[in-house]
Design a protein around this motif. Structure first.
Motif, PDB file in Angstrom:
ATOM      1  N   SER A   1      62.686  62.038  91.305  1.00  0.00           N
ATOM      2  CA  SER A   1      62.247  61.235  90.139  1.00  0.00           C
ATOM      3  C   SER A   1      62.831  59.747  90.081  1.00  0.00           C
ATOM      4  O   SER A   1      61.919  58.934  89.593  1.00  0.00           O
ATOM      5  N   GLY A   2      63.809  59.718  90.471  1.00  0.00           N
ATOM      6  CA  GLY A   2      64.519  58.296  90.470  1.00  0.00           C
ATOM      7  C   GLY A   2      64.732  57.917  89.013  1.00  0.00           C
ATOM      8  O   GLY A   2      65.026  58.959  88.072  1.00  0.00           O
ATOM      9  N   ASP A   3      64.347  56.809  88.620  1.00  0.00           N
ATOM     10  CA  ASP A   3      64.500  56.527  87.241  1.00  0.00           C
ATOM     11  C   ASP A   3      63.083  56.478  86.340  1.00  0.00           C
ATOM     12  O   ASP A   3      62.996  55.733  85.146  1.00  0.00           O
ATOM     13  N   SER A   4      62.250  56.962  87.177  1.00  0.00           N
ATOM     14  CA  SER A   4      60.725  57.311  86.230  1.00  0.00           C
ATOM     15  C   SER A   4      60.703  58.735  85.704  1.00  0.00           C
ATOM     16  O   SER A   4      61.484  59.613  86.042  1.00  0.00           O
ATOM     17  N   ASN A   5      59.977  58.540  84.693  1.00  0.00           N
ATOM     18  CA  ASN A   5      59.782  59.728  83.791  1.00  0.00           C
ATOM     19  C   ASN A   5      58.366  60.539  84.532  1.00  0.00           C
ATOM     20  O   ASN A   5      57.437  60.189  83.823  1.00  0.00           O
ATOM     21  N   ARG A   6      58.721  61.402  85.206  1.00  0.00           N
ATOM     22  CA  ARG A   6      57.276  61.822  85.817  1.00  0.00           C
ATOM     23  C   ARG A   6      57.129  63.237  85.551  1.00  0.00           C
ATOM     24  O   ARG A   6      58.010  63.958  84.980  1.00  0.00           O
ATOM     25  N   THR A   7      55.855  63.384  85.064  1.00  0.00           N
ATOM     26  CA  THR A   7      55.528  64.800  84.897  1.00  0.00           C
ATOM     27  C   THR A   7      54.774  65.726  86.013  1.00  0.00           C
ATOM     28  O   THR A   7      54.171  64.877  86.835  1.00  0.00           O
ATOM     29  N   HIS A   8      54.677  66.855  86.177  1.00  0.00           N
ATOM     30  CA  HIS A   8      54.099  67.563  87.072  1.00  0.00           C
ATOM     31  C   HIS A   8      52.984  68.533  86.734  1.00  0.00           C
ATOM     32  O   HIS A   8      53.291  69.325  85.565  1.00  0.00           O
ATOM     33  N   GLU A   9      52.033  68.727  87.323  1.00  0.00           N
ATOM     34  CA  GLU A   9      51.102  69.751  87.095  1.00  0.00           C
ATOM     35  C   GLU A   9      51.922  71.172  87.052  1.00  0.00           C
ATOM     36  O   GLU A   9      52.820  71.386  87.802  1.00  0.00           O
ATOM     37  N   PRO A  10      51.371  71.915  86.246  1.00  0.00           N
ATOM     38  CA  PRO A  10      51.949  73.370  86.184  1.00  0.00           C
ATOM     39  C   PRO A  10      51.514  74.014  87.436  1.00  0.00           C
ATOM     40  O   PRO A  10      50.430  73.589  88.124  1.00  0.00           O
ATOM     41  N   PHE A  11      52.417  75.057  88.101  1.00  0.00           N
ATOM     42  CA  PHE A  11      52.169  75.719  89.185  1.00  0.00           C
ATOM     43  C   PHE A  11      50.883  76.764  88.946  1.00  0.00           C
ATOM     44  O   PHE A  11      50.701  77.031  87.922  1.00  0.00           O
ATOM     45  N   LEU A  12      50.211  77.039  89.842  1.00  0.00           N
ATOM     46  CA  LEU A  12      49.094  77.978  89.923  1.00  0.00           C
ATOM     47  C   LEU A  12      49.328  79.292  89.399  1.00  0.00           C
ATOM     48  O   LEU A  12      48.480  80.114  88.701  1.00  0.00           O
ATOM     49  N   ARG A  13      50.625  79.751  89.537  1.00  0.00           N
ATOM     50  CA  ARG A  13      50.942  81.295  89.029  1.00  0.00           C
ATOM     51  C   ARG A  13      52.120  80.857  88.141  1.00  0.00           C
ATOM     52  O   ARG A  13      52.998  80.096  88.442  1.00  0.00           O
TER      53      ARG A  13
ATOM     54  N   GLU B   1      52.757  58.514  98.018  1.00  0.00           N
ATOM     55  CA  GLU B   1      53.803  57.730  98.989  1.00  0.00           C
ATOM     56  C   GLU B   1      54.460  56.753  98.593  1.00  0.00           C
ATOM     57  O   GLU B   1      55.706  56.634  98.740  1.00  0.00           O
ATOM     58  N   ALA B   2      53.984  55.971  97.575  1.00  0.00           N
ATOM     59  CA  ALA B   2      54.531  54.769  96.949  1.00  0.00           C
ATOM     60  C   ALA B   2      55.870  55.092  96.206  1.00  0.00           C
ATOM     61  O   ALA B   2      56.921  54.707  96.423  1.00  0.00           O
ATOM     62  N   HIS B   3      55.712  56.189  95.504  1.00  0.00           N
ATOM     63  CA  HIS B   3      56.918  56.920  94.528  1.00  0.00           C
ATOM     64  C   HIS B   3      57.962  57.177  95.757  1.00  0.00           C
ATOM     65  O   HIS B   3      59.085  57.052  95.600  1.00  0.00           O
ATOM     66  N   TYR B   4      57.548  58.176  96.712  1.00  0.00           N
ATOM     67  CA  TYR B   4      58.336  58.617  97.717  1.00  0.00           C
ATOM     68  C   TYR B   4      59.236  57.474  98.332  1.00  0.00           C
ATOM     69  O   TYR B   4      60.240  57.520  98.432  1.00  0.00           O
ATOM     70  N   ARG B   5      58.682  56.240  98.710  1.00  0.00           N
ATOM     71  CA  ARG B   5      59.119  55.250  99.343  1.00  0.00           C
ATOM     72  C   ARG B   5      60.053  54.420  98.507  1.00  0.00           C
ATOM     73  O   ARG B   5      61.405  54.021  99.019  1.00  0.00           O
ATOM     74  N   LYS B   6      59.718  54.614  97.108  1.00  0.00           N
ATOM     75  CA  LYS B   6      60.602  53.967  96.196  1.00  0.00           C
ATOM     76  C   LYS B   6      61.936  54.746  95.991  1.00  0.00           C
ATOM     77  O   LYS B   6      63.144  54.050  96.094  1.00  0.00           O
ATOM     78  N   VAL B   7      61.785  55.921  95.740  1.00  0.00           N
ATOM     79  CA  VAL B   7      62.856  56.759  95.574  1.00  0.00           C
ATOM     80  C   VAL B   7      63.804  56.786  96.565  1.00  0.00           C
ATOM     81  O   VAL B   7      65.149  57.179  96.452  1.00  0.00           O
ATOM     82  N   MET B   8      63.349  56.848  98.033  1.00  0.00           N
ATOM     83  CA  MET B   8      63.889  56.864  99.025  1.00  0.00           C
ATOM     84  C   MET B   8      64.552  55.596  99.504  1.00  0.00           C
ATOM     85  O   MET B   8      65.210  55.415 100.658  1.00  0.00           O
ATOM     86  N   GLY B   9      64.217  54.497  98.717  1.00  0.00           N
ATOM     87  CA  GLY B   9      64.676  53.109  99.471  1.00  0.00           C
ATOM     88  C   GLY B   9      64.096  52.640 100.511  1.00  0.00           C
ATOM     89  O   GLY B   9      64.745  51.960 101.209  1.00  0.00           O
ATOM     90  N   LEU B  10      62.845  52.962 100.826  1.00  0.00           N
ATOM     91  CA  LEU B  10      62.089  52.508 102.141  1.00  0.00           C
ATOM     92  C   LEU B  10      61.561  51.255 101.600  1.00  0.00           C
ATOM     93  O   LEU B  10      60.843  51.133 100.569  1.00  0.00           O
TER      94      LEU B  10
END
Length: 465
Positions: A157-169, A456-465
């Motif tokens: 998540s890094g410094d963001s407050n992310r929420t995720h969809e519940p899993f299908l099961r 992708e944008a979030h991934y690049r941010k938290v991985m410092g890319l």
């Protein structure tokens, strides 16, 4: 199932010897020169006999996307994979057949399939793979891939407050499916074993791991999981647990001598010591680690610490092959650049032992397969040493591991039953399989993954890319 392989080359502690090997009722009955022929006589002249190798980690259904996956790190690569992973149970069956055949023709007699399940058809997915592996005759360890968190939860998540969809099961529903599968399909004596296989700390809650531990203990079956494959997963572990994923799994009791862990790229020395103490097995998947930019697993450190290591091809769209000998070659010599002390480097003989006995240990089968030993099950492969790719003659195992051997498997037996003869699979119609795979696919070029574009944008941010 009685036969005698005559005048065959086998490895000894200090070289090779020519001998006879007698198989009775699916087991190695005798190894000695000039044995009386029992059953069928098989000419082993100019051939090398080895225990069957073990493809200790793969995902068979990925075969439908090999060659087309974008050059992406695992977290984005998975998003693309799942965007285009619309497959049915017939495709599951065909790709399991293909995985079995490719594994066999590269010296493997066992496969661990971390099988991706079709939502809503989980048991049908497993049944299709079981049918394929039993038809071919390879020894199958089916590890249904399970999770209880959605894909985006696998990215820090890094410094963001992310929420995720519940899993299908729900977690409980997933565990119920696995228990039903164990009761229905776990038949080791028929060549099919079930494993509990949470995909990894990145997409699984503690409750899922704990449920898997309970099932594993109750039914006496092995455990399998990905572990710290990527740097992102190491970051995520810090967020989830405030420390080491290995320490956390150990505190839950997931690590044991019946636990095999794929990848293990981002572990530190303390983690390695825990794997050694718990007698857990690391499955080395060098090709997918390179393909996805995950890193180079510290295999020489594992070996020096006394950790058991085996080899896997990984799925056929993160490697894009199920050539076990190719994975063993790369996985052996890759580490010559990670440790300049050449006395630690992996020799061809050590590599073969890792791929056979090492794989057997990780599946709690070391007392049954993995070496040419009287009393063990006859999972055997006979290699043709007159093949052009194994000539001119030098060290047979060196040629096998360090060369680029092709079409070298003359014969293979699983549980004493011959399933390759004269270089051909005898149990299924491989030409028909080839035609089916061709007819059910089409030439494709680059695709655009909507989920990759979204995350992708979030991934690049938290991985410092």
């Amino acid at each position: 199932m009685r036969f005698t392989i005559q005048n065959v080359l086998i490895a000894t502690d200090d070289g090779y010897t020519t001998t006879d090997v007698q198989i009775i009722d699916g087991k190695i009955a005798a190894i000695a020169p000039h044995l009386d022929v029992v059953g069928t006589a098989i000419n082993g002249s100019h051939k090398l006999l080895l225990p069957g190798l073990i493809n200790a980690h793969t995902h068979s259904s990925e075969m439908w996307q090999r060659g087309i996956m974008s050059p992406l790190p695992l977290e984005l690569w998975l998003a693309e994979l799942y965007d285009f992973a619309s497959i049915d149970t017939e495709q599951i069956y065909l790709s399991a057949l293909g995985t079995a055949v490719e594994t066999l023709l590269s010296g493997g007699t066992s496969v661990v399939d971390h099988l991706v399940l079709i939502p809503g058809q989980e048991l049908e997915t497993i049944a299709a793979a079981v049918r394929a592996y039993q038809e071919v005759g390879i020894r199958a360890f089916i590890a249904p891939l399970i999770q209880d968190e959605s894909l985006t939860a696998g990215i820090p998540s890094g410094d963001s407050n992310r929420t995720h969809e519940p899993f299908l099961r729900s977690t409980a529903a997933t565990l119920e499916i696995i228990e039903t599968a164990i009761k229905k399909f776990h038949r080791p004596d028929e060549g099919v074993s079930m494993l509990v296989a949470p995909t990894g700390i990145q997409l699984c809650t503690d409750a899922l791991f704990e449920g898997c531990i309970e099932l594993s203990d109750r039914y006496h079956i092995c455990r399998h999981s990905h572990l710290l494959e990527t740097k992102a997963q190491a970051k995520l572990a810090l967020e989830k647990y405030g420390g080491s994923a290995v320490t956390h799994l150990n505190s839950m009791g997931f690590l044991s001598d019946r636990t095999s862990l794929a990848h293990c790229v981002w572990l530190n020395d303390a983690d390695i010591a825990i794997l050694a103490a718990t007698q857990s097995t690391v499955v080395h998947n060098p090709l997918s680690n390179l393909r996805l930019g995950s890193g180079i697993a510290p295999i020489l450190k594992y070996r020096q610490a006394g950790v058991n290591v085996s080899f896997g091809c990984d799925g056929a769209s993160s490697n894009d092959s199920q050539d076990l000998l190719e994975a063993i070659k790369i996985g052996s010599i890759l580490h010559n650049i990670t440790d300049f002390d050449y006395r630690h480097w992996i020799t061809p003989r050590q590599a073969i032992e890792m791929a056979s006995l090492g794989g057997a240990k990780g599946l709690n089968m070391a007392d049954k397969i993995g070496t040419l030993t009287v009393g063990k099950i006859a999972d055997l492969v006979l290699y043709d040493l007159t093949n052009l790719s194994l000539l001119p003659r030098t060290d047979p195992i060196g040629l096998l591991v360090l060369g680029r051997p092709n079409n070298i498997v003359d014969s293979a037996w699983v549980n004493g039953k011959q399933i390759i003869a004269n270089g051909q699979v005898t149990t299924i119609n491989v030409e028909q399989l080839r035609q089916e795979l061709f007819n059910r696919s089409q030439w494709e070029t680059k695709r655009e993954s909507p989920t990759v574009a979204e995350i992708e944008a979030h991934y690049r941010k938290v991985m410092g890319l």
